[in-house]
Every structure is written in structure tokens, then in C-alpha cells.
Write a protein that holds these residues in place. Structure first.
Motif, PDB file in Angstrom:
ATOM      1  N   LEU A 384     -44.198 -64.028  35.958  1.00  0.00           N
ATOM      2  CA  LEU A 384     -45.496 -63.542  35.507  1.00  0.00           C
ATOM      3  C   LEU A 384     -46.251 -62.918  36.669  1.00  0.00           C
ATOM      4  N   ALA A 385     -47.012 -61.867  36.361  1.00  0.00           N
ATOM      5  CA  ALA A 385     -47.796 -61.194  37.399  1.00  0.00           C
ATOM      6  C   ALA A 385     -48.903 -62.111  37.897  1.00  0.00           C
ATOM      7  N   ASP A 386     -49.377 -61.799  39.117  1.00  0.00           N
ATOM      8  CA  ASP A 386     -50.420 -62.614  39.749  1.00  0.00           C
ATOM      9  C   ASP A 386     -51.777 -62.245  39.150  1.00  0.00           C
ATOM     10  N   THR A 387     -52.043 -62.788  37.969  1.00  0.00           N
ATOM     11  CA  THR A 387     -53.302 -62.526  37.270  1.00  0.00           C
ATOM     12  C   THR A 387     -54.367 -63.507  37.750  1.00  0.00           C
ATOM     13  N   PRO A 388     -55.625 -63.048  37.944  1.00  0.00           N
ATOM     14  CA  PRO A 388     -56.690 -63.979  38.360  1.00  0.00           C
ATOM     15  C   PRO A 388     -56.776 -65.170  37.412  1.00  0.00           C
ATOM     16  N   ALA A 389     -56.950 -66.342  37.998  1.00  0.00           N
ATOM     17  CA  ALA A 389     -56.960 -67.567  37.200  1.00  0.00           C
ATOM     18  C   ALA A 389     -58.284 -67.781  36.496  1.00  0.00           C
ATOM     19  N   ARG A 390     -59.357 -67.184  36.990  1.00  0.00           N
ATOM     20  CA  ARG A 390     -60.665 -67.337  36.358  1.00  0.00           C
ATOM     21  C   ARG A 390     -60.895 -66.206  35.372  1.00  0.00           C
ATOM     22  N   LEU A 391     -61.317 -66.596  34.177  1.00  0.00           N
ATOM     23  CA  LEU A 391     -61.516 -65.618  33.114  1.00  0.00           C
ATOM     24  C   LEU A 391     -62.869 -65.865  32.471  1.00  0.00           C
ATOM     25  N   GLU A 392     -63.643 -64.781  32.372  1.00  0.00           N
ATOM     26  CA  GLU A 392     -64.964 -64.899  31.761  1.00  0.00           C
ATOM     27  C   GLU A 392     -64.823 -65.063  30.250  1.00  0.00           C
ATOM     28  N   LYS A 393     -65.598 -65.963  29.703  1.00  0.00           N
ATOM     29  CA  LYS A 393     -65.590 -66.173  28.260  1.00  0.00           C
ATOM     30  C   LYS A 393     -65.898 -64.856  27.555  1.00  0.00           C
ATOM     31  N   GLY A 394     -65.068 -64.564  26.546  1.00  0.00           N
ATOM     32  CA  GLY A 394     -65.250 -63.331  25.795  1.00  0.00           C
ATOM     33  C   GLY A 394     -64.500 -62.155  26.379  1.00  0.00           C
ATOM     34  N   LYS A 395     -63.993 -62.296  27.595  1.00  0.00           N
ATOM     35  CA  LYS A 395     -63.259 -61.204  28.224  1.00  0.00           C
ATOM     36  C   LYS A 395     -61.755 -61.437  28.044  1.00  0.00           C
ATOM     37  N   SER A 396     -60.980 -60.392  28.221  1.00  0.00           N
ATOM     38  CA  SER A 396     -59.531 -60.448  28.050  1.00  0.00           C
ATOM     39  C   SER A 396     -58.841 -59.912  29.287  1.00  0.00           C
ATOM     40  N   VAL A 397     -57.622 -60.411  29.467  1.00  0.00           N
ATOM     41  CA  VAL A 397     -56.791 -59.914  30.555  1.00  0.00           C
ATOM     42  C   VAL A 397     -55.342 -59.962  30.077  1.00  0.00           C
ATOM     43  N   ARG A 398     -54.587 -58.971  30.428  1.00  0.00           N
ATOM     44  CA  ARG A 398     -53.184 -58.928  30.016  1.00  0.00           C
ATOM     45  C   ARG A 398     -52.308 -59.387  31.175  1.00  0.00           C
ATOM     46  N   ILE A 399     -51.387 -60.315  30.866  1.00  0.00           N
ATOM     47  CA  ILE A 399     -50.495 -60.847  31.890  1.00  0.00           C
ATOM     48  C   ILE A 399     -49.251 -59.965  31.954  1.00  0.00           C
ATOM     49  N   GLY A 400     -48.981 -59.437  33.112  1.00  0.00           N
ATOM     50  CA  GLY A 400     -47.780 -58.641  33.295  1.00  0.00           C
ATOM     51  C   GLY A 400     -46.552 -59.533  33.441  1.00  0.00           C
ATOM     52  N   VAL A 401     -45.396 -59.052  32.982  1.00  0.00           N
ATOM     53  CA  VAL A 401     -44.155 -59.823  33.031  1.00  0.00           C
ATOM     54  C   VAL A 401     -43.058 -58.973  33.656  1.00  0.00           C
ATOM     55  N   THR A 402     -42.272 -59.627  34.509  1.00  0.00           N
ATOM     56  CA  THR A 402     -41.113 -58.964  35.102  1.00  0.00           C
ATOM     57  C   THR A 402     -39.866 -59.713  34.664  1.00  0.00           C
ATOM     58  N   LEU A 403     -38.927 -58.997  34.033  1.00  0.00           N
ATOM     59  CA  LEU A 403     -37.673 -59.591  33.587  1.00  0.00           C
ATOM     60  C   LEU A 403     -36.540 -59.146  34.496  1.00  0.00           C
ATOM     61  N   THR A 404     -35.620 -60.079  34.732  1.00  0.00           N
ATOM     62  CA  THR A 404     -34.431 -59.764  35.522  1.00  0.00           C
ATOM     63  C   THR A 404     -33.200 -60.107  34.686  1.00  0.00           C
ATOM     64  N   PRO A 405     -32.276 -59.125  34.496  1.00  0.00           N
ATOM     65  CA  PRO A 405     -32.328 -57.745  34.978  1.00  0.00           C
ATOM     66  C   PRO A 405     -33.357 -56.932  34.200  1.00  0.00           C
ATOM     67  N   ALA A 406     -33.588 -55.730  34.659  1.00  0.00           N
ATOM     68  CA  ALA A 406     -34.631 -54.913  34.043  1.00  0.00           C
ATOM     69  C   ALA A 406     -34.265 -54.522  32.618  1.00  0.00           C
ATOM     70  N   LYS A 407     -32.969 -54.308  32.367  1.00  0.00           N
ATOM     71  CA  LYS A 407     -32.526 -53.921  31.033  1.00  0.00           C
ATOM     72  C   LYS A 407     -31.791 -55.087  30.397  1.00  0.00           C
ATOM     73  N   VAL A 408     -32.388 -55.661  29.365  1.00  0.00           N
ATOM     74  CA  VAL A 408     -31.802 -56.832  28.702  1.00  0.00           C
ATOM     75  C   VAL A 408     -31.654 -56.530  27.218  1.00  0.00           C
ATOM     76  N   TYR A 409     -30.864 -57.365  26.553  1.00  0.00           N
ATOM     77  CA  TYR A 409     -30.618 -57.145  25.127  1.00  0.00           C
ATOM     78  C   TYR A 409     -31.859 -57.445  24.293  1.00  0.00           C
ATOM     79  N   ASN A 410     -32.513 -58.537  24.609  1.00  0.00           N
ATOM     80  CA  ASN A 410     -33.688 -58.949  23.828  1.00  0.00           C
ATOM     81  C   ASN A 410     -34.823 -59.261  24.791  1.00  0.00           C
TER      82      ASN A 410
END
Length: 658
Positions: A384-410
Motif C-alpha cells: 500500500l502507498a504511504d498515505t497520511p494516517a490522519r484523515l479529516e472527517k468528511g474528507k476522502s483519500v485514495r490508497i494507492g496499491v502496488t502489485l508484484t508482478p505488475a501484470k497479474v491474472y486477477n
């Protein structure tokens, strides 16, 4: 016990009596000390036929013997120990010392009857050559039931035809006839019974023209039969099927296929010798079609062991088809292989067609089914990407994901929040703060690799507004006032504020919101939210001098003797003075005495504008006699009715003389 045993026992007793010099109990007895008195008896048991006798021998330390029988109707005993068998049954013979009945010995006597007859349950027996007959002893009855000798002896009139052993078991040796005799073993008795035995030639072997047979449903086929030897007395057989739902057989050996499966068709000799032969019949239900349970499938390469394999299944029509197996193959073994059981194994990413061909020989390889297999790469790592741990109520943040290998079946991932009252997360990994608190978001693979990663969030509610307890504050130098700032909303995580002054030379403010007036002027006191929201509220502070009023001129007795004239200067920049209180002292220096003193007010409202001055004339008793006036102003009434008491340390005294 046989007759010869009785004879030997009698002989032994006679020899014993001769050795003792006589046969009477008195002669046999010998003196014994009372304390060692004892007696013995031999033999200790005996079997007699009715009318027979048995001499018992007693030895003891007494002067004589006393003999008794427990049942004289079965066996009696004489004074010399001679036992006579009276009738069938059991009795105990007891001997004791004369004068000492405690010293005893006993012998168990069984009396049996003579054998009167032997009766055979079957007088004729037929055997097949080479077979054995169960022992005949159970079929021979000794009469009467309580005869002493119940054993019999067996003999064959022609052992070359049939033999018999001691237990009465017959063995057929050759075809022919013989007489088997059962004879009593009672000595001196000539009692027997005869059994006629006939030995016949039996069937020794049966063979069928087929030992295995495969038939389609409803087909028939006759089985040829061979029975040996040809001179067997009874060469007929009985036909049977182990499962008539599969195949039946008639009395001529014609087999009819009924339904799919296997059955055993058996021909059994009717002569009872046990000869038989069987044919395994398989009724074939031909396969019509076969279909894979899934037309497409996937296996992963590089993942856990269980994901690199896939068991393929198929269904056949009809369901009762005999041959339900298949021969498996892969169109591209560089991508995927398949074993003889239909288990597919991933080799490398790509696609391959797996084919199952029916093993039904009647289908000639034309009945088959296929499944297209896709081999894809398994997810081996999830970060998972290094997303800030503090989140303001009512606000949104998208967590980035890195999969290995880059090309997978599912690459599809599942997202779960540990507490949706704090954060929610959608299928794209977008986290939204829903309530103040802490929660963990878990991201997991859905390709079966069971990999996961977590991210912790702290949701906070920032301050959206601050409201000051006062919008304006008026203070005089040296005064203090504590103010506050209310943070909104109610669930704000951090409601604390910091305080600051725009001009410390006018007013300062402490951490708890206490404003201290320093010097005349204006300043702005600001409360700022500590949570970083930069929300503020402001308080306008006006500071007036601690001594807002002075007397700049004084005249008395100008207009009349008691008239006091005072010129007052208002130092306030924002407040108009309506009245003021003062202490006054009037001195009469001519007479060297204090005319009057006390606190006074002007007595009527006068408006002295901010920063302005005004001469006020008031009649005041005693002024005309005074040579000196001392005035100290103690309090001021402002135009809005506010009363201000001048601190004692700030009060000034004005002195005027004539």
C-alpha cells in the motif's frame, strides 16, 4: 471308565487285604493316638454297572472303621468296604474311625446302566466320490440315555469303497456300496447298528465357453457347457445370475443383457458336490455425449500450490454409460499440462485447450469435450502507498496499491474497514472519514493467494468556527478580564486555542484567555484553533487610562461665597463622562481649622465628551470660608451609566488655595 478299570481296582484291593492279614475292618485297624487320628480311602472314585461290586480299602489310626453310603438305593457298602452298584445314579461312600467320627474319608461312586440298543438316525447314506460325510456319531443314539458306556466303535465292511474314522466321519474312496457298523464299547455286550453307504461318481469340474463376456444392452448370447467326468451320476446344472438387473440367464445358458453394469453368470452342478463355473458379463451402455462442467478455467503460475492446479470435471450422457473415463490432452503443454485424472497444472502464462476423449471403445474417439484454460501470473506481493494516517472527517483519500508482478491474472482487490463508523472504503480503495476515531483498512487479493496489507487511520474533526465570549471589551489600565472561545462543531477533535494580542503595549492575553489592560489605546485579541484549521475569532479591546479624569483648574468664591467652579478634563478617548464622585477637604487657614470634608458628587449630570473638558459650577457649603480646597476624584459615571471606581493607587489629589 471302562470295565477293565473296575477289574484292576478290585485286584488291587484284594492284594491290600492280603497284606494286612485279613479282610475285616477290625483286623485292618491299628491303635492310634487320639491326637493323631486320621483315615484314608482308595480308590477315591469309581464307575460301576448295575450289579457290579468294588472293594474299597481304608487305612487309619483308629481301632475300627464305620462305612456309610449317601444313597444306598444307588450304591450300598458292607462293613468291610465292599460297594455294590444297585441302580443308575451317583452316591458318596464315607468311612470314619470308630469312636472318632471327625476322622473321615470318602469316595465318589457313579452307577450306570447297561447299553440295551444302538439306534441310527439314517440307515442309508449316499456320497459323491472324493467327498466327505460329516461324522455320523451325532446320528447314533445309545439306549438308554444313562447307559454307562456311551462311546461306540466304527468299522467299514469295505474300506476300498468307504472309510470311517473313530468319530464316525465317512470318506468316499471309490464308487460302490459298503456297510458301516457302529458297535457299543461296553465290555461283553454285542450291540451294534448298520448304515448302508453308496458312493456315486460326482461332477468334478465344469467349464464354460466364455469366462468374460461383453454385451450391449438387450443383446443375448448362449454359453456352452462342459461337465466332467462323463460318467458322473448327475451331470445336470443350475444357472444363476448375481445381478438380474444387469444380465439374466435361462436354463439353457442363454444370457440376456438387461442394463449397464457387471454380473456373474454361474453354472452349478446339481449333484451337491459343489462343482461350478462362472462367466463375468459386462453389459455396456454406450456413451452419447460428454460435457465439461466449466467451459473455461484458470490456474495461476507462481502462486500457492493449490492455485497452480485445477481439477476438471465433466458429465456424461446417459448417466449410466458403462465407460465414463476419458483420455486427457493439452493443446499447449508449454502453457498447461493435464494428467490422466484431469488435473491441470500451470506451466507458463498463456492459454491452452484441454480435451477429454471418452474411453468407450464403441465411441471410436468421437465423443469428447474441451475446456479453455488460461494461465495467469499470481500476485506475489501487495504493498500500500504511504498515505497520511490522519484523515479529516468528511474528507476522502485514495490508497494507492502496488502489485508484484505488475501484470497479474486477477488484479481485483477487496477492501474492508474495521469500523465503518470511523471510515468507509469503496472497491477502488477510496477511504472516507465518517466519524472521529481510529480504524484499520485492509486490502486483500481475490485471486486466492490470500495476500493482504493494512493501513491505520485516525479520523479527526477540525474546528470549523470559533465564537468569542465577547466581541468587544473595555478595560481601564490595570484591569483584567478572562474571555473564552467556543469551538464548533461539538465533536471537534481538538477544541483548544492559542491567544494573541495585536498590541501588547495596550493589552496582553494569557494562555487561559485572561486579558490584562496595559496602556490606553486599542488592540485586537485573537483566539486561533490549535488543530491547524486556522480558524480564529477576535475581540476588540479598548483600554482607557486608570485615571480617566483630572481637574485642570479650580475657582471658588468667584460668583458668590459658596460657589465652587471646577474645570474637568476627560482623558478617555471613547467614553463620555456624565458624573463623578470626589473627596473634598476645605481648610480655613485664617482660623486654622478644617471647615468641612467628605465625599461629594456633582449632584446633576454633566456631559464631558471623550477627550474634552468642561468647567462645572456648583454651590457647595463652606467654600467661602476656605482658604484651601483639596479634591480627590474616586469614581466616574460614564454616559452609558457604567460606574468606574478609580483604583486607590491611581487616584490623584488636586490642591487649590485662594
Amino acid at each position: 471308565m471302562k470295565r477293565i478299570l473296575s477289574v484292576l481296582l478290585i485286584a488291587a484291593m484284594l492284594l491290600s487285604l492280603a497284606a494286612c492279614g485279613g479282610g475285616t475292618s477290625e483286623q485292618a485297624a491299628s491303635p492310634a493316638k487320639e491326637e493323631t487320628a486320621s483315615v484314608s480311602l482308595s480308590p477315591a472314585e469309581g464307575i460301576l454297572l448295575e450289579g457290579e461290586t468294588l472293594q474299597l480299602s481304608a487305612e487309619g489310626s483308629g481301632s475300627g472303621f464305620v462305612w456309610t453310603s449317601s444313597d444306598p438305593a444307588v450304591a450300598s457298602v458292607s462293613e468291610g468296604g465292599l460297594v455294590t452298584a444297585v441302580s443308575a445314579g451317583e452316591a458318596t461312600i464315607t468311612v470314619s474311625l470308630s469312636g472318632n467320627e471327625a476322622a473321615t474319608a470318602s469316595a465318589a461312586i457313579q452307577v450306570g446302566r447297561h447299553v440295551s440298543a444302538l439306534e441310527a438316525g439314517q440307515k442309508e447314506v449316499t456320497l459323491l466320490l472324493g467327498t466327505d460325510q460329516a461324522e455320523l456319531a451325532a446320528d447314533v443314539t445309545v439306549v438308554p440315555d444313562d447307559a454307562a458306556y456311551r462311546e461306540v466303535a466304527w468299522e467299514s465292511s469295505d474300506p476300498s469303497v468307504v472309510t470311517v474314522d473313530a468319530a464316525g466321519r465317512l470318506h468316499a474312496v471309490a464308487a460302490g456300496s459298503a456297510v458301516v457298523t457302529a458297535r457299543t464299547t461296553e465290555p461283553g455286550a454285542d450291540i451294534s447298528t448298520d448304515i448302508s453307504v453308496t458312493v456315486l461318481q460326482g461332477v468334478t469340474s465344469i467349464s464354460l465357453s466364455e469366462t468374460e463376456l461383453m454385451l450391449p444392452a438387450k443383446a443375448t448370447q448362449a454359453l456352452a457347457l462342459s461337465v466332467l467326468p462323463e460318467d458322473a451320476e448327475d451331470r445336470t446344472v443350475t444357472w444363476s445370475s448375481s445381478d438380474e438387473n444387469v444380465a439374466t440367464v435361462d436354463s439353457a445358458g442363454k444370457v440376456t443383457a438387461v442394463g449397464g453394469g457387471t454380473a456373474s453368470i454361474t453354472a452349478t452342478a446339481n449333484d451337491g458336490g459343489g462343482a461350478s463355473a462362472s462367466c463375468a458379463v459386462t453389459v455396456v451402455v454406450s456413451i452419447k455425449s460428454m460435457k465439461m462442467t466449466e467451459a473455461k478455467g484458470a490456474v495461476l503460475q507462481g502462486g500457492p500450490e493449490e492455485l497452480t492446479h485445477l481439477q476438471l470435471e465433466y458429465a456424461v450422457t446417459p448417466e449410466d454409460a458403462t465407460y465414463r473415463g476419458a483420455v486427457w490432452s493439452s493443446s499447449n503443454e508449454a502453457v498447461a499440462t493435464v494428467d490422466e485424472n484431469g488435473v491441470v497444472t500451470a506451466v507458463a502464462p498463456g492459454t491452452a485447450v484441454i480435451t477429454a476423449v471418452s474411453d468407450d471403445p464403441t465411441a471410436n474417439g468421437k465423443v469428447k469435450t474441451t475446456c479453455t484454460i488460461t494461465v495467469g501470473a499470481a500476485i506475489q506481493d501487495l504493498a500500500l502507498a504511504d498515505t497520511p494516517a490522519r484523515l479529516e472527517k468528511g474528507k476522502s483519500v485514495r490508497i494507492g496499491v502496488t502489485l508484484t508482478p505488475a501484470k497479474v491474472y486477477n488484479s481485483k482487490l477487496s477492501w474492508v474497514s474495521s469500523n465503518e463508523n470511523v471510515v468507509t472504503v469503496d472497491a477502488n480503495g477510496t477511504v472516507r472519514g465518517t466519524g472521529v476515531g481510529e480504524a484499520t483498512v485492509t486490502c486483500a487479493t481475490t485471486d486466492g493467494t490470500n495476500l493482504s496489507a493494512t493501513k491505520s487511520f485516525t479520523v479527526y474533526q477540525p474546528v470549523t468556527s470559533l465564537k468569542a465570549s465577547d466581541s468587544k471589551v473595555l478595560l481601564f489600565a490595570g484591569q483584567t478580564k478572562t474571555v473564552s472561545a467556543a469551538a464548533m462543531p461539538e465533536d471537534a477533535t481538538d477544541k483548544s486555542v492559542t491567544w494573541s494580542s495585536s498590541k501588547d503595549s495596550v493589552a496582553t492575553v494569557s494562555e487561559d484567555g485572561t486579558i490584562r489592560a496595559v496602556g490606553q489605546g486599542t488592540a485586537v485579541i485573537t483566539a486561533t484553533a490549535k488543530d491547524g484549521s486556522n480558524r480564529t475569532c477576535k475581540i476588540a479591546v479598548t483600554v482607557e487610562p486608570a485615571l480617566p479624569i483630572t481637574v485642570t483648574s479650580l475657582g471658588f468664591g468667584i460668583y458668590n461665597g459658596n460657589l465652587l467652579g471646577i474645570t474637568v478634563q476627560n482623558y478617555c478617548k471613547t467614553l463620555a463622562i456624565r458624573n463623578f464622585d470626589f473627596d473634598i477637604v476645605l481648610y480655613d487657614y485664617l482660623n486654622q481649622r478644617l471647615n468641612t470634608s467628605g465625599s461629594y458628587s456633582l449632584g446633576s449630570d454633566e456631559t464631558i465628551p471623550a477627550g474634552g473638558s468642561k468647567t462645572i459650577k456648583r454651590t457647595m457649603s463652606g467654600v467661602s470660608q476656605s482658604s484651601k480646597v483639596v479634591i480627590t476624584i474616586t469614581g466616574v459615571v460614564f454616559y452609558d451609566g457604567t460606574y468606574y471606581t478609580i483604583p486607590a493607587s491611581q487616584r490623584e489629589t488636586w490642591t487649590f488655595s485662594r
